[in-house]
Write a protein that holds these residues in place. Structure first.
Motif, PDB file in Angstrom:
ATOM      1  N   LEU A  61       0.830  -1.200   0.000  1.00 60.30           N
ATOM      2  CA  LEU A  61       0.000   0.000   0.000  1.00 60.30           C
ATOM      3  C   LEU A  61       0.872   1.260   0.000  1.00 60.30           C
ATOM      4  O   LEU A  61       0.364   2.373  -0.011  1.00 60.30           O
ATOM      5  N   LYS A  62       2.169   1.075   0.057  1.00 60.76           N
ATOM      6  CA  LYS A  62       3.157   2.171  -0.008  1.00 60.76           C
ATOM      7  C   LYS A  62       2.857   3.282   0.992  1.00 60.76           C
ATOM      8  O   LYS A  62       2.906   4.462   0.674  1.00 60.76           O
ATOM      9  N   GLY A  63       2.506   2.889   2.213  1.00 61.56           N
ATOM     10  CA  GLY A  63       2.257   3.855   3.270  1.00 61.56           C
ATOM     11  C   GLY A  63       0.873   4.473   3.265  1.00 61.56           C
ATOM     12  O   GLY A  63       0.571   5.328   4.085  1.00 61.56           O
ATOM     13  N   ASN A  64      -0.009   4.046   2.368  1.00 60.34           N
ATOM     14  CA  ASN A  64      -1.338   4.645   2.256  1.00 60.34           C
ATOM     15  C   ASN A  64      -2.430   3.857   2.962  1.00 60.34           C
ATOM     16  O   ASN A  64      -3.601   4.193   2.836  1.00 60.34           O
ATOM     17  N   GLY A  65      -2.074   2.833   3.710  1.00 57.03           N
ATOM     18  CA  GLY A  65      -3.089   2.036   4.399  1.00 57.03           C
ATOM     19  C   GLY A  65      -3.315   2.522   5.813  1.00 57.03           C
ATOM     20  O   GLY A  65      -2.462   3.179   6.409  1.00 57.03           O
ATOM     21  N   PHE A  66      -4.493   2.223   6.364  1.00 59.80           N
ATOM     22  CA  PHE A  66      -4.792   2.515   7.762  1.00 59.80           C
ATOM     23  C   PHE A  66      -4.631   1.223   8.538  1.00 59.80           C
ATOM     24  O   PHE A  66      -5.443   0.312   8.403  1.00 59.80           O
ATOM     25  N   LYS A  67      -3.573   1.135   9.307  1.00 60.31           N
ATOM     26  CA  LYS A  67      -3.252  -0.075  10.081  1.00 60.31           C
ATOM     27  C   LYS A  67      -3.021  -1.283   9.170  1.00 60.31           C
ATOM     28  O   LYS A  67      -3.204  -2.421   9.574  1.00 60.31           O
ATOM     29  N   ALA A  68      -2.678  -1.038   7.911  1.00 60.84           N
ATOM     30  CA  ALA A  68      -2.407  -2.100   6.939  1.00 60.84           C
ATOM     31  C   ALA A  68      -1.238  -1.654   6.063  1.00 60.84           C
ATOM     32  O   ALA A  68      -1.022  -0.457   5.861  1.00 60.84           O
ATOM     33  N   ASN A  69      -0.493  -2.638   5.558  1.00 60.25           N
ATOM     34  CA  ASN A  69       0.641  -2.296   4.700  1.00 60.25           C
ATOM     35  C   ASN A  69       0.599  -3.001   3.342  1.00 60.25           C
ATOM     36  O   ASN A  69       1.392  -2.688   2.466  1.00 60.25           O
ATOM     37  N   TYR A  70      -0.311  -3.949   3.156  1.00 63.55           N
ATOM     38  CA  TYR A  70      -0.459  -4.658   1.880  1.00 63.55           C
ATOM     39  C   TYR A  70      -1.931  -4.816   1.553  1.00 63.55           C
ATOM     40  O   TYR A  70      -2.785  -4.712   2.431  1.00 63.55           O
ATOM     41  N   TYR A  71      -2.217  -5.098   0.285  1.00 65.16           N
ATOM     42  CA  TYR A  71      -3.580  -5.428  -0.122  1.00 65.16           C
ATOM     43  C   TYR A  71      -3.549  -6.645  -1.026  1.00 65.16           C
ATOM     44  O   TYR A  71      -2.562  -6.903  -1.724  1.00 65.16           O
ATOM     45  N   ASP A  72      -4.629  -7.417  -0.986  1.00 66.91           N
ATOM     46  CA  ASP A  72      -4.799  -8.583  -1.844  1.00 66.91           C
ATOM     47  C   ASP A  72      -5.207  -8.068  -3.224  1.00 66.91           C
ATOM     48  O   ASP A  72      -6.202  -7.352  -3.342  1.00 66.91           O
ATOM     49  N   VAL A  73      -4.475  -8.410  -4.277  1.00 68.58           N
ATOM     50  CA  VAL A  73      -4.737  -7.854  -5.608  1.00 68.58           C
ATOM     51  C   VAL A  73      -6.060  -8.355  -6.202  1.00 68.58           C
ATOM     52  O   VAL A  73      -6.585  -7.717  -7.118  1.00 68.58           O
ATOM     53  N   ASP A  74      -6.613  -9.441  -5.697  1.00 68.16           N
ATOM     54  CA  ASP A  74      -7.894  -9.945  -6.197  1.00 68.16           C
ATOM     55  C   ASP A  74      -9.088  -9.338  -5.471  1.00 68.16           C
ATOM     56  O   ASP A  74     -10.082  -8.982  -6.085  1.00 68.16           O
TER      57      ASP A  74
END
Length: 115
Positions: A61-74
């Motif tokens: 998420l390149k620093g753009n998440g709230f309490k998250a750092n990755y996202y599932d691409v699906d």
């Protein structure tokens, strides 16, 4: 995290280097501050920018998440993925209640936390 055997599961790329893996803490943050959490082996793409775990493909998420750092691409669900803590307090507000450990890495994981 994709836990069933559907046709949409990502497979590890053919050029994938299986030695580029690490045991990591993986928590689904799409439903709030605490979600389903696991400790398992995560595989890295050649560049290290994409992570693969249990049929799912994750990107930063390149620093753009709230309490998250990755996202599932699906699914676009957000996740917190990090190295496991030796004190086993991996959840955001501490503790490890409900955190599952993949069977195939249990022994290696216990060696990591014993340090």
């Amino acid at each position: 995290m994709n836990t069933d055997n559907t046709e949409n599961q990502w497979e590890l790329p053919k050029q994938f280097n299986l030695s580029r893996s690490r045991i990591m803490y993986i928590e689904n943050k799409s439903g709030g501050l605490e979600g389903d959490a696991r400790i398992g082996r995560v595989y890295f793409s050649k560049t290290g920018k994409t992570l693969y775990y249990n049929g799912s493909k994750f990107q930063s998420l390149k620093g753009n998440g709230f309490k998250a750092n990755y996202y599932d691409v699906d699914t676009y669900d957000e996740y917190w993925i990090s190295g496991p803590k030796k004190n086993q307090s991996d959840r955001l507000y501490g503790g490890n209640l409900g955190v599952e450990i993949d069977e195939e890495i249990k022994e290696e994981y216990h060696q990591i936390i014993k340090g």
